[in-house]
Enzyme design. Structure first.
Site, PDB file in Angstrom:
ATOM      1  N   LYS A   1     127.027 -15.678  47.067  1.00 21.79           N
ATOM      2  CA  LYS A   1     127.759 -14.842  47.534  1.00 21.79           C
ATOM      3  C   LYS A   1     127.150 -14.230  45.250  1.00 21.79           C
ATOM      4  O   LYS A   1     126.440 -15.009  45.244  1.00 21.79           O
ATOM      5  CB  LYS A   1     129.035 -15.005  46.377  1.00 21.79           C
TER       6      LYS A   1
ATOM      7  N   TYR B   1     117.722  -3.207  14.006  1.00 24.79           N
ATOM      8  CA  TYR B   1     118.997  -1.934  14.336  1.00 24.79           C
ATOM      9  C   TYR B   1     120.061  -2.894  13.429  1.00 24.79           C
ATOM     10  O   TYR B   1     119.750  -4.345  13.147  1.00 24.79           O
ATOM     11  CB  TYR B   1     119.786  -2.415  15.519  1.00 24.79           C
TER      12      TYR B   1
HETATM   13  C1  LIG Z   1     131.499 -20.232  44.883  1.00 24.51           C
HETATM   14  C2  LIG Z   1     131.958 -20.892  45.947  1.00 24.51           C
HETATM   15  C3  LIG Z   1     131.431 -22.179  45.919  1.00 24.51           C
HETATM   16  C4  LIG Z   1     130.249 -22.631  45.304  1.00 24.51           C
HETATM   17  O1  LIG Z   1     130.549 -23.735  43.905  1.00 24.51           O
HETATM   18  P1  LIG Z   1     129.493 -23.957  43.065  1.00 24.51           P
HETATM   19  O2  LIG Z   1     129.876 -24.894  41.756  1.00 24.51           O
HETATM   20  O3  LIG Z   1     127.963 -22.833  43.545  1.00 24.51           O
HETATM   21  O4  LIG Z   1     129.131 -25.582  44.287  1.00 24.51           O
HETATM   22  C5  LIG Z   1     132.292 -23.170  46.843  1.00 24.51           C
HETATM   23  N1  LIG Z   1     133.834 -22.809  47.181  1.00 24.51           N
HETATM   24  C6  LIG Z   1     133.956 -21.412  46.761  1.00 24.51           C
HETATM   25  C7  LIG Z   1     135.940 -21.308  47.593  1.00 24.51           C
HETATM   26  C8  LIG Z   1     133.442 -20.738  45.759  1.00 24.51           C
HETATM   27  O5  LIG Z   1     134.176 -19.573  45.506  1.00 24.51           O
END
Ligand SMILES: *Cc1c(COP(=O)(O)O)cnc(C)c1O
Length: 555
Positions: A225, A450
């Site tokens: 993702k 800046y």
């Molecule tokens: C992002 C996510 C994960 C992975 O989590 P990590 O801490 O990066 O391993 C697992 N399950 C769900 C539902 C997520 O949204």
């Protein structure tokens, strides 16, 4: 699986490319010829390593992609590189061009060598060949495709017109003596000197490391993702698909559709499907997470219109995170709805931890596991087919492997960041790098940038580097809070970070314009930057702007 004289046995090899498989078969044949026992063969085959090579994929001019493989130039590595190119080309619908030098050290007479090369490249679908070197030029007549030949790299560069290359996937493969890096430099797109380097071998290493911590039959969902936690979802997806990962998970349907268009065929889960995205889900066979009655009813209704049956969905249970998902009290009704239709089936049921990385929440995590298990049991008891269950994320895999169930969801660990303090042998995947543009020598009392915020307390050498907050360098790292690494040494960020540039103090560092600067990576871990900013590594990784060019490489 192989049969030889009286033996019938199995081997496992750690490769996927045709050429590496062929090499492995040669190894097997040699061991069989020498009558090595089958157990020794099985053991040794597992330990084979691929032919050393380094392939880089870079964006090129005029919408081209450049695959740079200048490590060696034998026939075998040519086949491997062509396979690599083919997978990319098929995904992107691009024309395939090969720039190839004379090939050394084959022991074959030139005519047979280049006849063989001509055969291979024809077979691998190359459409345009640029041959460089006296020997390949002499054998030009053997090649039956669009072709040009040059005696030397210089003569090719002298006539090279960038306008001759369009929308092509160009594999550059030459013996070192030919200095093909000059060709790739000319064909690469250079608008911005800040890059995110992604080591695909490190992804594979990390994937295998987690796999080795799990039972062999436990499936792995690789979380890609948010554009692969910033590292680029397609390249990672392709690498993981080749490694035999079971599932991918993306956040929204469009991310999944992009992966499908690029040729990813493995199952893809969509974590946050929207009501408006069902058509996209169905047309690309993406499997949604279902977290509410509204969504469940809507997907069934939409699927019914299209006459779908048995479409896989994943039921999300809220066991304590209190973000999305069905609660325990909802289960009876979920079962009722599921059993009253044939449009969708629950392929899996899962839940997510609120604090699996922290010991102080272990009681809570265990309660989450219990609640989840009750929900999953109920669902399973009322279903005729097996429903996969999963709750562990990266921290969960490291801390509660006994709850791996049927499947786990691997995220941050894949990207080389450990969510817990104990080191676990992960390799760094992403490195954000840039180069020094200019260095000034300034006197004590002068101010930098800046708002005149960076006041020099000593005579200093100050370097400007082309990375700013628009690239994802958090502005809070300015004024000495953050630093970067130049030639192995840390250089503090001086003054306010600008939109596209910032300044660093290199007074004590031997460096010059053009030298490489690491913003994060092996020498400066993202975890350290996250701590300084009072955030988590996930945010640092996903904040690198999309305008920063991603470069993928494999050793
Ligand atoms: C992002 C996510 C994960 C992975 O989590 P990590 O801490 O990066 O391993 C697992 N399950 C769900 C539902 C997520 O949204």
């Amino acid at each position: 699986e192989y049969t030889y004289l009286q033996y019938h046995s199995y081997i496992t090899i750690p490769f996927v490319e045709d050429a590496s498989i062929e090499n492995a078969i040669h190894c097997l044949a040699v061991m069989l010829y020498y009558n090595r026992p089958p157990e020794a063969i099985t053991d040794r085959m597992k330990r084979l390593t691929p032919v050393a090579m380094r392939m880089e994929v870079k964006e090129g001019i005029n919408n081209c992609l450049i695959i740079n493989d200048s490590y060696n130039s034998d026939i075998n590595s040519l086949t491997i590189a062509l396979d690599f190119q083919n997978r990319r080309a098929a995904a992107k619908g691009m024309r395939r061009t090969l720039i190839l030098s004379d090939i050394y050290q084959t022991g074959l007479p030139p005519a047979s060598l280049y006849r063989k090369v001509a055969d291979i490249i024809l077979h691998k679908g190359i459409e345009r060949l640029i041959g460089i070197g006296p020997v390949i030029s002499d054998n030009a007549y053997l090649f039956n495709l669009e072709k040009e030949f040059y005696p030397t790299t210089e003569s090719f560069l002298a006539q090279l017109d960038p306008a001759d290359f369009h929308n092509e996937l160009i594999l550059i493969k030459g013996a070192r003596e030919f200095h093909f890096e000059l060709i790739s430099e000319t064909l690469e797109l250079k608008q911005h000197e800040t890059i995110l380097e992604i080591n695909l071998d490190a992804i594979v290493h990390n994937y295998n490391l987690f796999k080795s911590k799990l039972r062999p039959e436990t499936k792995i969902i690789c979380m890609v993702k948010a554009f692969g936690y910033g590292a680029g979802s397609y390249e990672l997806a392709k690498t993981l698909q080749d490694r035999g990962a079971d599932f991918l998970a993306v956040a929204v349907a469009d991310e999944g559709a992009e992966l499908r268009k690029a040729g990813i065929t493995m199952p893809i889960l969509v974590m946050n499907p929207e009501m408006s995205s069902f058509r996209t889900l169905f047309s690309y066979y993406l499997e949604p997470e279902i977290y509410s009655f509204e969504l469940l009813r809507a997907i069934i209704a939409e699927g019914e219109k299209l006459g779908l049956a048995g479409y896989p969905v994943h039921i999300k249970i809220d066991s304590g995170m209190h973000r999305l998902g069905f609660e325990e009290k909802d289960m009876e009704q979920v079962v009722e709805i599921l059993n009253d239709q044939t449009v969708v089936i629950a392929r899996s049921v899962f839940s997510h931890f609120a604090g699996s990385d922290e010991k102080r929440f272990d009681d809570y995590s265990h309660r989450q596991i219990e609640t989840f298990s009750r929900c999953a049991d109920y669902l399973q008891q009322h279903s005729k087919h097996k429903i996969l269950r999963h709750i562990l994320n990266t921290a969960g895999i490291l801390r509660f492997p006994e709850y791996q169930m049927d499947m786990v969801r691997l995220g941050i660990g894949l990207y080389g960041v450990s969510p817990i303090d104990t080191p676990c042998g992960l390799e760094t995947v992403s490195a954000l790098k840039t180069t020094i543009l200019q260095i000034k020598t300034l006197s004590a009392g002068e101010t930098i940038g800046y708002g005149r915020k960076g006041v020099l307390s000593r005579d200093s050498r100050i370097a400007a580097i082309p990375i700013g907050y628009a690239d994802g360098l958090d502005r809070h790292l300015g004024n000495g809070k953050g630093c970067v690494v130049v030639n192995g040494k840390r250089a503090a960020i001086v003054g306010n970070i600008c939109m596209d540039v910032c300044m660093i103090d290199v007074t004590d560092i031997d460096c010059k314009p053009g030298d490489r600067v690491e913003i994060f990576g092996e020498q400066l871990p993202v975890t350290e930057i996250a701590e300084k900013l009072d955030t988590i590594p996930y945010e640092i990784l996903t904040s690198v702007s999309t305008r920063v060019k991603r470069i993928y490489y494999r050793e």
